[in-house]
Design a protein around this motif. Structure first.
Motif, PDB file in Angstrom:
ATOM      1  N   GLY A 123       0.823  -1.211   0.000  1.00 42.33           N
ATOM      2  CA  GLY A 123       0.000   0.000   0.000  1.00 42.33           C
ATOM      3  C   GLY A 123       0.859   1.263   0.000  1.00 42.33           C
ATOM      4  O   GLY A 123       0.534   2.249  -0.666  1.00 42.33           O
ATOM      5  N   ARG A 124       1.951   1.209   0.736  1.00 43.75           N
ATOM      6  CA  ARG A 124       2.851   2.376   0.768  1.00 43.75           C
ATOM      7  C   ARG A 124       3.513   2.581  -0.597  1.00 43.75           C
ATOM      8  O   ARG A 124       3.651   3.716  -1.068  1.00 43.75           O
ATOM      9  CB  ARG A 124       3.919   2.196   1.840  1.00 43.75           C
ATOM     10  CG  ARG A 124       3.323   2.314   3.237  1.00 43.75           C
ATOM     11  CD  ARG A 124       4.413   2.413   4.279  1.00 43.75           C
ATOM     12  NE  ARG A 124       3.809   2.709   5.565  1.00 43.75           N
ATOM     13  CZ  ARG A 124       4.106   2.058   6.697  1.00 43.75           C
ATOM     14  NH1 ARG A 124       5.025   1.115   6.689  1.00 43.75           N
ATOM     15  NH2 ARG A 124       3.491   2.372   7.816  1.00 43.75           N
ATOM     16  N   PHE A 173       2.253   1.718  -3.383  1.00 45.02           N
ATOM     17  CA  PHE A 173       1.189   2.223  -4.249  1.00 45.02           C
ATOM     18  C   PHE A 173       1.014   3.730  -4.043  1.00 45.02           C
ATOM     19  O   PHE A 173       0.959   4.498  -5.014  1.00 45.02           O
ATOM     20  CB  PHE A 173      -0.130   1.496  -3.952  1.00 45.02           C
ATOM     21  CG  PHE A 173      -1.244   1.886  -4.886  1.00 45.02           C
ATOM     22  CD1 PHE A 173      -1.508   1.132  -6.028  1.00 45.02           C
ATOM     23  CD2 PHE A 173      -2.019   3.014  -4.639  1.00 45.02           C
ATOM     24  CE1 PHE A 173      -2.511   1.499  -6.910  1.00 45.02           C
ATOM     25  CE2 PHE A 173      -3.020   3.398  -5.519  1.00 45.02           C
ATOM     26  CZ  PHE A 173      -3.270   2.636  -6.652  1.00 45.02           C
ATOM     27  N   ASP A 174       0.950   4.147  -2.777  1.00 39.47           N
ATOM     28  CA  ASP A 174       0.714   5.569  -2.496  1.00 39.47           C
ATOM     29  C   ASP A 174       1.845   6.443  -3.021  1.00 39.47           C
ATOM     30  O   ASP A 174       1.632   7.579  -3.436  1.00 39.47           O
ATOM     31  CB  ASP A 174       0.538   5.794  -0.988  1.00 39.47           C
ATOM     32  CG  ASP A 174      -0.737   5.157  -0.473  1.00 39.47           C
ATOM     33  OD1 ASP A 174      -1.658   4.917  -1.296  1.00 39.47           O
ATOM     34  OD2 ASP A 174      -0.820   4.868   0.739  1.00 39.47           O
ATOM     35  N   ALA A 212       2.022   5.171  -7.549  1.00 38.28           N
ATOM     36  CA  ALA A 212       0.881   5.227  -8.476  1.00 38.28           C
ATOM     37  C   ALA A 212       0.618   6.653  -8.991  1.00 38.28           C
ATOM     38  O   ALA A 212       0.451   6.844 -10.206  1.00 38.28           O
ATOM     39  CB  ALA A 212      -0.361   4.605  -7.828  1.00 38.28           C
ATOM     40  N   LEU A 243      -5.284  10.362  -8.208  1.00 38.40           N
ATOM     41  CA  LEU A 243      -5.884   9.159  -8.784  1.00 38.40           C
ATOM     42  C   LEU A 243      -7.383   9.187  -8.553  1.00 38.40           C
ATOM     43  O   LEU A 243      -7.871   9.818  -7.607  1.00 38.40           O
ATOM     44  CB  LEU A 243      -5.304   7.919  -8.102  1.00 38.40           C
ATOM     45  CG  LEU A 243      -3.785   7.759  -8.154  1.00 38.40           C
ATOM     46  CD1 LEU A 243      -3.349   6.598  -7.258  1.00 38.40           C
ATOM     47  CD2 LEU A 243      -3.323   7.524  -9.590  1.00 38.40           C
ATOM     48  N   LEU A 283      -9.252   3.547  -6.981  1.00 41.33           N
ATOM     49  CA  LEU A 283      -8.230   2.829  -7.751  1.00 41.33           C
ATOM     50  C   LEU A 283      -7.351   1.978  -6.824  1.00 41.33           C
ATOM     51  O   LEU A 283      -7.028   0.827  -7.125  1.00 41.33           O
ATOM     52  CB  LEU A 283      -7.365   3.821  -8.535  1.00 41.33           C
ATOM     53  CG  LEU A 283      -6.421   3.178  -9.557  1.00 41.33           C
ATOM     54  CD1 LEU A 283      -7.192   2.667 -10.767  1.00 41.33           C
ATOM     55  CD2 LEU A 283      -5.345   4.167 -10.028  1.00 41.33           C
ATOM     56  N   ARG A 284      -6.989   2.575  -5.691  1.00 41.88           N
ATOM     57  CA  ARG A 284      -6.130   1.862  -4.741  1.00 41.88           C
ATOM     58  C   ARG A 284      -6.819   0.585  -4.268  1.00 41.88           C
ATOM     59  O   ARG A 284      -6.223  -0.498  -4.279  1.00 41.88           O
ATOM     60  CB  ARG A 284      -5.836   2.786  -3.559  1.00 41.88           C
ATOM     61  CG  ARG A 284      -4.847   2.246  -2.543  1.00 41.88           C
ATOM     62  CD  ARG A 284      -4.757   3.232  -1.378  1.00 41.88           C
ATOM     63  NE  ARG A 284      -3.526   3.092  -0.613  1.00 41.88           N
ATOM     64  CZ  ARG A 284      -3.391   2.281   0.421  1.00 41.88           C
ATOM     65  NH1 ARG A 284      -4.382   1.508   0.797  1.00 41.88           N
ATOM     66  NH2 ARG A 284      -2.242   2.234   1.081  1.00 41.88           N
ATOM     67  N   LEU A 336      -5.610  -3.295  -4.674  1.00 39.34           N
ATOM     68  CA  LEU A 336      -5.375  -4.142  -3.500  1.00 39.34           C
ATOM     69  C   LEU A 336      -6.280  -5.373  -3.499  1.00 39.34           C
ATOM     70  O   LEU A 336      -5.880  -6.446  -3.062  1.00 39.34           O
ATOM     71  CB  LEU A 336      -5.553  -3.324  -2.209  1.00 39.34           C
ATOM     72  CG  LEU A 336      -4.416  -2.338  -1.938  1.00 39.34           C
ATOM     73  CD1 LEU A 336      -4.753  -1.409  -0.775  1.00 39.34           C
ATOM     74  CD2 LEU A 336      -3.100  -3.062  -1.633  1.00 39.34           C
TER      75      LEU A 336
END
Lengths: 184, 211
Positions: A25-26, A28-29, A32, B62, B66-67, B71
């Protein structure tokens, strides 16, 4: 290595070795939103860019076993995945890629080597930030864009020779930061 | 692998990293990098530059959701296509293109054979098979020609090339490669333009054999 957790290499290793979703998740943050901006520079619409971002981030999770912190910084590794994805989509077929190195059975890399690569990468990032906006834009276009040199000229109104020498100058300045990386 | 003395020029590695090379040259670069740790490291450096530019890009907002969408897909079963593995003298990227069969060789001269892997507006890529001591017909080229040795060796007026070595020849260079002693020389040759031969007979042959 210092203790801070704000470190993409650590997140990536946690994803690789522990399948750690919080660490993913980190990643991704951090990546992304940058990937989206980078891919859009290549001409993709916002929706297309987000499709590519999804594909790339899922590949980061799925291909994590191939990540080797002694050989590639996280950002460079993700750059390669993203660029290959863009090219494959553009051509509708897979581009030829080098054989992966077989990392299984290899001794884990020396921590000092990993740290040295991280420091190189941080310096490279600082060098890029220190460039003028013109040079930085040209480099970003070279690494993310689909523009030819002629199109760059049309976009910026600069003569082709100037563009080429600026591109070379900018990249050469960055390359200077990379000498340690280029061990035979 | 050791002993490789002729590498991919830096500018060409950069163009590979950024996706600016035509397909036939990408094939050669990917094949050489599979054989050469020096160029693998140099390509990594080019990609690190791309990574540094990525770190400095945007960021751009975003779409909400999307996140979570990404996930939620982490547990999806992935059928990853197997990454190309070396087969015999053919490194992964080439083996992938050739497939499970042996290359389909065609004779193009005394003992010299070729197998065309790719031929379109982007240029051509082919395998060449040259018996020891035999010459490849003399030719110049319209564009750039890359020749990567996979087995045996060849030499021309100026230099010699063994397994893993890459020769880069530009349009001005007319050369006469001759295969070395020992095993037949097998090369991957790629151009961004069709080859043209100097004498008439090969030029006629060119039309039939697409050399």
């Amino acid at each position: 290595m210092d203790d801070d957790t704000d470190n993409p290499t650590k997140w990536m290793l946690a994803v690789r070795d522990k399948r750690d979703r919080v660490a993913f998740g980190r990643l991704f943050d951090h990546y992304a939103p940058r990937l989206k901006a980078a891919v859009r520079r290549g001409g993709a619409s916002a929706a297309e860019a987000e499709d590519i971002v999804q594909d790339v981030m899922l590949s980061v999770w799925q291909k994590a076993a191939q990540f080797d912190p002694a050989r590639a910084p996280v950002s460079g590794w993700i750059y390669r995945i993203a660029r290959n994805r863009q090219i494959d989509l553009h051509r509708r077929k897979s581009r030829p890629e080098p054989e992966p190195l077989d990392l299984e059975g290899e001794a884990p890399p020396d921590a000092s080597q990993v740290l040295a690569l991280e420091q190189e990468t941080a310096e490279l990032r600082r060098a890029l930030q220190a460039l003028g906006p013109d040079q930085r834009q040209i480099i970003e276009t070279a690494y993310f864009g689909e523009l030819t040199h002629a199109e760059i000229q049309a976009a910026t109104g600069l003569p082709l020779g100037t563009i080429k020498s600026r591109l070379r100058l900018g990249i050469e300045r960055l390359r200077h930061e990379l000498k340690e990386l280029r061990r035979p | 692998m050791t002993g490789i003395g002729h590498h991919v020029p830096e500018a060409m590695l950069r163009d590979y990293a950024t996706g600016a090379l035509p397909y036939p040259f990408e094939l050669v670069v990917a094949t050489h990098v599979s054989m050469c740790d020096t160029c693998r490291a140099a390509l990594g450096a080019e990609e690190a530059l791309g990574g540094a530019a990525l770190d400095g890009a945007g960021p751009e907002d975003l779409t909400p959701g999307l996140r979570d969408a990404v996930l939620s897909r982490l547990d999806d079963t992935v059928i990853a296509p197997p990454r190309p593995a070396r087969r015999g003298i053919y490194p992964g990227p080439l083996a992938e293109l050739i497939g499970d069969r042996d290359p389909r060789w065609r004779s193009v001269g005394p003992g010299v054979r070729q197998s065309i892997l790719h031929d379109d507006a982007d240029g051509s890529a082919r395998l060449l098979f040259i018996p020891p001591g035999e010459a490849v017909p003399e030719h110049g080229h319209n564009g750039l020609e890359l020749t990567l040795v996979l087995q045996g060796s060849f030499h021309d007026e100026s230099d010699s090339f063994g397994v893993g070595d890459l020769e880069v020849a530009d349009a001005d260079m007319v050369h006469l490669p001759i295969a070395g002693d020992g095993l037949p020389c097998i090369c991957l040759a790629a151009t961004d333009a069709p080859l043209r031969f100097k004498s008439l007979v090969p030029r006629l042959a060119q039309r039939f054999f697409r050399i």
